[in-house]
Design a protein around this motif. Structure first.
Motif, PDB file in Angstrom:
ATOM      1  N   LEU A 296       4.092  -7.457  -2.989  1.00 58.95           N
ATOM      2  CA  LEU A 296       3.558  -7.143  -2.536  1.00 58.95           C
ATOM      3  C   LEU A 296       2.441  -7.794  -1.590  1.00 58.95           C
ATOM      4  O   LEU A 296       1.634  -7.972  -1.002  1.00 58.95           O
ATOM      5  CB  LEU A 296       2.758  -5.758  -2.799  1.00 58.95           C
ATOM      6  N   THR A 300       0.270  -9.613   1.602  1.00 62.77           N
ATOM      7  CA  THR A 300      -0.572  -9.431   2.202  1.00 62.77           C
ATOM      8  C   THR A 300      -0.653 -10.769   2.724  1.00 62.77           C
ATOM      9  O   THR A 300      -1.812 -10.709   3.567  1.00 62.77           O
ATOM     10  CB  THR A 300      -1.578  -9.101   1.163  1.00 62.77           C
ATOM     11  N   LEU A 306      -2.869  -5.498   4.987  1.00 63.00           N
ATOM     12  CA  LEU A 306      -1.188  -4.130   4.769  1.00 63.00           C
ATOM     13  C   LEU A 306      -2.950  -2.938   4.572  1.00 63.00           C
ATOM     14  O   LEU A 306      -1.876  -1.666   4.451  1.00 63.00           O
ATOM     15  CB  LEU A 306      -0.958  -4.482   3.227  1.00 63.00           C
ATOM     16  N   PHE A 311       4.214   1.427   1.929  1.00 60.99           N
ATOM     17  CA  PHE A 311       5.327   0.432   1.297  1.00 60.99           C
ATOM     18  C   PHE A 311       6.697   1.580   0.774  1.00 60.99           C
ATOM     19  O   PHE A 311       5.541   2.962   0.056  1.00 60.99           O
ATOM     20  CB  PHE A 311       4.412  -0.180   0.365  1.00 60.99           C
ATOM     21  N   CYS A 328      -2.076  -0.837  -4.882  1.00 59.06           N
ATOM     22  CA  CYS A 328      -1.940  -0.437  -3.498  1.00 59.06           C
ATOM     23  C   CYS A 328      -2.950   0.436  -2.964  1.00 59.06           C
ATOM     24  O   CYS A 328      -2.994  -0.135  -2.331  1.00 59.06           O
ATOM     25  CB  CYS A 328      -0.591   0.780  -3.076  1.00 59.06           C
ATOM     26  N   VAL A 333      -3.079  -0.090   1.040  1.00 61.36           N
ATOM     27  CA  VAL A 333      -1.651   0.279   1.733  1.00 61.36           C
ATOM     28  C   VAL A 333      -1.483   2.174   0.337  1.00 61.36           C
ATOM     29  O   VAL A 333      -1.676   2.262   0.046  1.00 61.36           O
ATOM     30  CB  VAL A 333      -0.434   0.024   0.296  1.00 61.36           C
TER      31      VAL A 333
END
Length: 412
Positions: A296, A300, A306, A311, A328, A333
């Motif tokens: 992740l 980014t 993001l 996700f 996240c 996210v």
């Protein structure tokens, strides 16, 4: 957009990929990785200069040079070197043959579930006249000092064994008297009342050794305990793996890649639903949360941000962990998860994993090793974005599809 500034890791992997097979060309590898042949050539020259002392005027794959015929002295020196190598190889073969014979004879000593170290010491004691203690200890991977210490304590061990047998008889008597209900604490108390000076740890050890156990009614064991802080994650995609713009909806998953003789590598992915572009990925020999977190973070760096993107994943422990949820939230996210046990809820990621294995293994059962696996995944993942056509993009590569979409948007 195509990356113009390349990280040192990307350069190192590109050079390693080119050098891994003599049949590779600058043109072919450059097309696969989305870079020019001259850029790759310069990277390879720089790498060879660091290792060989700086001579970058020619490479073995660019031009072939005709050497002058070797002289008699050179041939004689080469023959002497080959003889020495042959003698060394013969010694190594003889050594390996001896070790093979030792291990064959030692097989029966390791078939039982007894202490393996003790079994090794006993084998050395029984066969040290034939091969010597030093050779046997080296093959069986034990220290000679430990073996000699074990040998010196044989009488003490025999005396302790006799004492354990005697104590086991007394324990059985107490155990039978109480209909097999007494365990270690009560049996220890009984023996002490009878005048036996014994420690409860020794009683427990002897009971385990001779298979004596008290009555225990086991409760049902719960092995799956959700974290108190965990909150349900909704399914924001509902099997709709399309997006109108890039960097709004992503899916990801972990798969396994068999390497060598029984080992595995695990790649984690982040795929953009708009163009099916692999915007982030990581690979490791473990499946801890750091694996999916690195993927992740990689996405980014590629996208710049993001924030506000979705996700989507399955309910794997890595994705449902508090650590991943915190990442996240930090990146902005929005998490999404499908139903438990339903692969169709993450079909896009499952399809990507299937293509990765199918097109890199090409019918083989395993990769030759971890390095070969990493290079194969690196090449395929880069070529997937830059060259591999995708049916969802009208048979365009993900990067080209995104570039076309950006051009049309600007024109409108």
């Amino acid at each position: 957009m195509v990356m113009k500034v390349y990280s040192p890791e990307f350069k190192a992997d590109a050079v390693a990929l080119y050098l891994s097979d003599p049949s590779h060309t600058f043109e072919g590898i450059g097309k696969d990785l989305g870079i020019s042949r001259e850029t790759l050539r310069n990277w390879v020259r720089a790498e060879r200069a660091r290792h060989d002392g700086g001579s970058t005027t020619s490479t073995s794959t660019e031009k072939s040079t005709v050497d002058s015929p070797p002289t008699a002295q050179e041939l004689q020196a080469e023959n002497e070197a080959l003889r020495r190598e042959l003698a060394t190889a013969r010694k190594e073969v003889q050594k390996l043959a001896t070790e093979r014979d030792i291990l064959r004879k030692a097989t029966k000593f390791f078939r039982t579930r007894d202490d393996l170290v003790t079994n090794r010491f006993q084998f050395i004691e029984d066969h040290h006249h034939a091969w010597g203690v030093k050779r046997l200890c080296a093959v069986l991977e034990v220290a000679r000092s430990s073996f000699y210490k074990w040998r010196a304590g044989r009488e003490a061990r025999a005396a302790r064994e006799r004492a354990d047998v005697a104590l086991a008889e007394r324990i059985r008597a107490v155990h039978a008297e109480w209909d097999g209900t007494y365990g270690r604490p009560r049996i220890t108390a009984e023996l002490r009342d009878e005048g036996e000076r014994v420690n409860h740890k020794r009683v427990g050890r002897v009971m385990r050794k001779f298979g004596i156990a008290g009555l225990r009614l086991r409760k049902r064991q719960v092995t799956t305990v959700p974290e108190p802080s965990a909150t349900p994650v909704p399914d924001l995609l509902r099997r709709d793996f399309t997006a109108n713009t890039p960097n709004t909806k992503h899916v990801g998953d972990i798969t396994y890649l068999p390497v060598g003789d029984g080992d595995f590598l695990y790649p984690a992915t982040v795929i953009d639903c708009f163009s099916r572009r692999l915007v982030g990925w990581s690979i490791a020999n473990h499946m801890r949360t750091e694996l999916v977190a690195d993927a992740l973070r990689s996405a980014t760096r590629v996208r710049g941000s993001l924030a506000g993107a979705v996700f989507h994943s399955d309910h794997g422990t890595q994705y449902s962990s508090c650590q991943f949820a915190e990442l996240c939230a930090q990146l902005g996210v929005r998490q999404s998860m499908g139903a438990v046990g339903t692969s169709a809820d993450n079909a896009l990621a499952e399809s990507f994993n299937a293509a990765l294995k199918r097109e890199t293994l090409r019918g083989a059962r395993r990769y030759d090793g971890a390095r070969a696996c990493r290079l194969a995944v690196f090449r395929w993942a880069t070529r997937y974005n830059t060259r591999r056509r995708h049916s969802a993009n009208g048979q365009q590569a993900p990067n080209a599809y995104e570039q076309q979409s950006a051009t049309l948007t600007l024109a409108a």
